[in-house]
Motif scaffolding. Sequence first.
Motif, PDB file in Angstrom:
ATOM      1  N   ALA A  41       0.831  -1.207   0.000  1.00 55.75           N
ATOM      2  CA  ALA A  41       0.000   0.000   0.000  1.00 55.75           C
ATOM      3  C   ALA A  41       0.866   1.258   0.000  1.00 55.75           C
ATOM      4  CB  ALA A  41      -0.929  -0.009   1.207  1.00 55.75           C
ATOM      5  N   VAL A  42       1.916   1.286   0.785  1.00 51.25           N
ATOM      6  CA  VAL A  42       2.808   2.450   0.827  1.00 51.25           C
ATOM      7  C   VAL A  42       3.504   2.645  -0.512  1.00 51.25           C
ATOM      8  CG1 VAL A  42       4.934   3.347   1.876  1.00 51.25           C
ATOM      9  CG2 VAL A  42       3.144   2.404   3.313  1.00 51.25           C
ATOM     10  N   ILE A  43       3.969   1.567  -1.104  1.00 50.83           N
ATOM     11  CA  ILE A  43       4.611   1.659  -2.419  1.00 50.83           C
ATOM     12  C   ILE A  43       3.615   2.157  -3.464  1.00 50.83           C
ATOM     13  CG2 ILE A  43       5.648   0.305  -4.281  1.00 50.83           C
ATOM     14  CD1 ILE A  43       6.975  -1.399  -2.092  1.00 50.83           C
ATOM     15  N   GLY A  44       2.388   1.699  -3.401  1.00 51.01           N
ATOM     16  CA  GLY A  44       1.361   2.144  -4.333  1.00 51.01           C
ATOM     17  C   GLY A  44       1.050   3.621  -4.179  1.00 51.01           C
ATOM     18  N   ILE A  45       0.951   4.098  -2.945  1.00 51.34           N
ATOM     19  CA  ILE A  45       0.683   5.519  -2.697  1.00 51.34           C
ATOM     20  C   ILE A  45       1.862   6.368  -3.173  1.00 51.34           C
ATOM     21  CG2 ILE A  45       0.372   7.225  -0.868  1.00 51.34           C
ATOM     22  CD1 ILE A  45      -1.289   5.063   0.599  1.00 51.34           C
TER      23      ILE A  45
END
Length: 59
Positions: A41-45
């Motif tokens: 999720a952090v990488i996607g954001i």
Amino acid sequence: MILALLMSSASFAQGDFGDPSDVDPLDTPVAPIGDYIWVVAVIGIMYVFYKLNNRKKLA
């Protein structure tokens, strides 16, 4: 397209069902997909912010 559908259904039919003396041969360990979902999720954001920032520079 029919060939692709038939090939995928045949691949689901194959499999190792374990030792015949096993009580539940389909009881396999579960993949730990939820352990690092926050990292994804952090990488996607971060990727979304990068793409939006890059798009603003081009315009």
